[in-house]
Design an enzyme around this catalytic site. Sequence first.
Site, mmCIF file in Angstrom:
data_model
loop_
_atom_site.group_PDB
_atom_site.id
_atom_site.type_symbol
_atom_site.label_atom_id
_atom_site.label_comp_id
_atom_site.label_asym_id
_atom_site.label_seq_id
_atom_site.Cartn_x
_atom_site.Cartn_y
_atom_site.Cartn_z
ATOM 1 N N LYS A 140 0.834 -1.178 0.000
ATOM 2 C CA LYS A 140 0.000 0.000 0.000
ATOM 3 C C LYS A 140 0.882 1.245 0.000
ATOM 4 O O LYS A 140 2.054 1.109 0.350
ATOM 5 C CB LYS A 140 -0.978 -0.024 1.173
ATOM 6 C CG LYS A 140 -0.340 0.318 2.551
ATOM 7 C CD LYS A 140 -1.374 0.390 3.614
ATOM 8 C CE LYS A 140 -1.780 1.795 3.945
ATOM 9 N NZ LYS A 140 -0.874 2.483 4.873
ATOM 10 N N HIS A 170 -1.386 -5.216 5.511
ATOM 11 C CA HIS A 170 -0.667 -5.984 6.553
ATOM 12 C C HIS A 170 -1.524 -6.245 7.786
ATOM 13 O O HIS A 170 -1.224 -7.130 8.568
ATOM 14 C CB HIS A 170 0.664 -5.310 6.907
ATOM 15 C CG HIS A 170 0.522 -4.193 7.894
ATOM 16 N ND1 HIS A 170 0.141 -2.933 7.541
ATOM 17 C CD2 HIS A 170 0.693 -4.165 9.233
ATOM 18 C CE1 HIS A 170 0.090 -2.175 8.626
ATOM 19 N NE2 HIS A 170 0.412 -2.895 9.669
ATOM 20 N N LYS A 174 -2.332 -10.018 10.813
ATOM 21 C CA LYS A 174 -2.346 -10.113 12.277
ATOM 22 C C LYS A 174 -3.212 -11.293 12.706
ATOM 23 O O LYS A 174 -4.352 -11.437 12.236
ATOM 24 C CB LYS A 174 -2.891 -8.808 12.888
ATOM 25 C CG LYS A 174 -2.002 -7.599 12.626
ATOM 26 C CD LYS A 174 -2.594 -6.352 13.268
ATOM 27 C CE LYS A 174 -1.947 -5.086 12.750
ATOM 28 N NZ LYS A 174 -0.579 -4.867 13.158
ATOM 29 N N HIS A 232 -7.024 -0.540 5.960
ATOM 30 C CA HIS A 232 -7.041 -1.296 7.218
ATOM 31 C C HIS A 232 -8.414 -1.297 7.907
ATOM 32 O O HIS A 232 -8.931 -2.345 8.271
ATOM 33 C CB HIS A 232 -6.021 -0.727 8.206
ATOM 34 C CG HIS A 232 -4.620 -0.661 7.668
ATOM 35 N ND1 HIS A 232 -4.116 -1.604 6.807
ATOM 36 C CD2 HIS A 232 -3.607 0.219 7.887
ATOM 37 C CE1 HIS A 232 -2.858 -1.293 6.521
ATOM 38 N NE2 HIS A 232 -2.534 -0.198 7.151
ATOM 39 N N LYS A 328 -2.794 9.528 15.161
ATOM 40 C CA LYS A 328 -1.430 9.464 15.692
ATOM 41 C C LYS A 328 -1.349 10.339 16.943
ATOM 42 O O LYS A 328 -2.161 11.255 17.110
ATOM 43 C CB LYS A 328 -0.435 10.036 14.674
ATOM 44 C CG LYS A 328 -0.472 9.364 13.314
ATOM 45 C CD LYS A 328 0.451 8.190 13.261
ATOM 46 C CE LYS A 328 0.535 7.645 11.853
ATOM 47 N NZ LYS A 328 0.963 6.262 11.813
HETATM 48 C C1 BG6 Z 1 0.596 1.506 8.101
HETATM 49 C C2 BG6 Z 1 0.478 2.987 8.123
HETATM 50 O O1 BG6 Z 1 -0.069 0.979 6.987
HETATM 51 O O2 BG6 Z 1 0.036 0.973 9.291
HETATM 52 C C3 BG6 Z 1 1.160 3.552 9.349
HETATM 53 O O3 BG6 Z 1 1.060 3.539 6.945
HETATM 54 C C4 BG6 Z 1 0.651 2.908 10.598
HETATM 55 O O4 BG6 Z 1 0.990 4.958 9.425
HETATM 56 C C5 BG6 Z 1 0.675 1.388 10.474
HETATM 57 O O5 BG6 Z 1 1.458 3.316 11.683
HETATM 58 C C6 BG6 Z 1 -0.009 0.732 11.649
HETATM 59 O O6 BG6 Z 1 0.242 -0.624 11.617
HETATM 60 P P1 BG6 Z 1 0.495 -1.452 12.936
HETATM 61 O O7 BG6 Z 1 0.685 -2.844 12.464
HETATM 62 O O8 BG6 Z 1 1.691 -0.858 13.617
HETATM 63 O O9 BG6 Z 1 -0.736 -1.276 13.749
#
Ligand code: BG6
Length: 476
Positions: A140, A170, A174, A232, A328
């Site tokens: 992505k 991703h 999980k 996500h 964030k």
């Molecule tokens: C990524 C985003 O796809 O996912 C990031 O670009 C974000 O900004 C991250 O921090 C969060 O993933 P995880 O696995 O750390 O919850």
Amino acid sequence: MSTAPAAPSATFVIFGALGDLTRRLLVPALVNLARSSLLDPDTELLGISHHDGDDEHLREELDDFVKDDACWQRVRPHVRYLKGDFTDAATFAALKKHVKGNAIFYLATAPGFFGSIVERLGDAGLLDQADGFRRVVIEKPFGTDLASARALNAQILARASEDQIYRIDHFLGKETVQNIMVTRFGNTMLEAVWNNRYVDHVQITAAEAVTIGSRGKFYDATGALRDMVPNHLFQLLAMIGMEPPISFDAEAIRTEKGKVIAAITPIDPAEAIRGRYAAGTVAGKPVPAYRDEPDVDPASRTETFAALKVHVETWRWSGVPFYLRTGKALAARDTEIVIQFKEVPLALFRETVVDRLPPDRLVLQIQPDEGISLEFVVKRPGPVVNTAPVTMDFRYEDHFEIGHQNGYETLLYDVLTGDQTLFQRADQIEGGWRAVQPLLDMWEQGTPEEYPAGSAGPESADALMHRAHRRWHHLG
Ligand code: BG6
């Protein structure tokens, strides 16, 4: 996973061999697969990048991330390096000499290269599957809006078929996300109440305590909405909202998830909040204002927080809002899904001291402290009828060994074995962008509301809930 057979042998080509993703996640995940005997020992890893270098240089670059590991020592001699420009046909001609039989092409590059790399792979005949499978993995962000995602899908699908394309999200790697489906469909008592007759609303939160760190350039051009929501958060929503698939077959699952995403009505900007962190304190450490972060435009209008009310117009969910929030520099790292059930009729309690009963809630905690908890009401001991809310808690770590995996292991194993269940199909990607497009358009103007770093987000996000007599589940 350890009872599964090793994946077939293949050449694993990574475009962007010296990038952060390759070093931090991809190669360590491949080594973890080797440790679990899930990677064929003949798997070749070929890294491509435009920097000068050779096999040994790439191996040394990777050493720091998987150092002193016996498995890495077995994988290490199979790592090779190819110097090449991603836009130059000569790179692909050279690549062709290295690749025989099965091959994976992993695009761990800047997104601007995705389409053209696939075109060049196709033109060089590298996507021809006569001698073995040829699969392309795309990171992505897949597009930046509906039009660009459509154009990218068209460009890619002109050279490869949908079953050769693995669009990564991703979050789907999980373990707890994958477990949503089993929890839902493996338990009669849950599935029976999983609908608009019993559910009042759903909350999906992906809160992060971290700031944008060194990603200012990327993040300022992207923002919280594009970064997290159509991919996500909508994937989590689809897992919660989907109808039971007819089997665990990839297409059956992707079809059901696709239907949920297609049923999301375009987000009404009046039901969406954007925020931006101001200076504050996260976990005792001072955090600068977003606009003062490195590589961020001081006049930036990019949001670092988004909260939205989403409507899923299906028979099951009509009338049940899904509230999504992500940001964030928030008070805590907390990715969770809350299913809030409807309140019971209070008539039975009218002669008692109870004037309000807290609603039952099922909380699927995705990270950290993966688990599931049920918040419900019991009678307080004593002579009068009075109630108290209690929580029943299940933590994964109390029951299972949670290995040191980074989430990419499952995804890479699935690519090697040809299982597309956890990857996004073209229609899901486009459906996600279609739903958020009105917001993308609207948020070109105006500025986000500020929230202090270390808080739970802007006040308007609370107001979005209060308007409907609801409240967010606490963070952390
Ligand atoms: C990524 C985003 O796809 O996912 C990031 O670009 C974000 O900004 C991250 O921090 C969060 O993933 P995880 O696995 O750390 O919850």
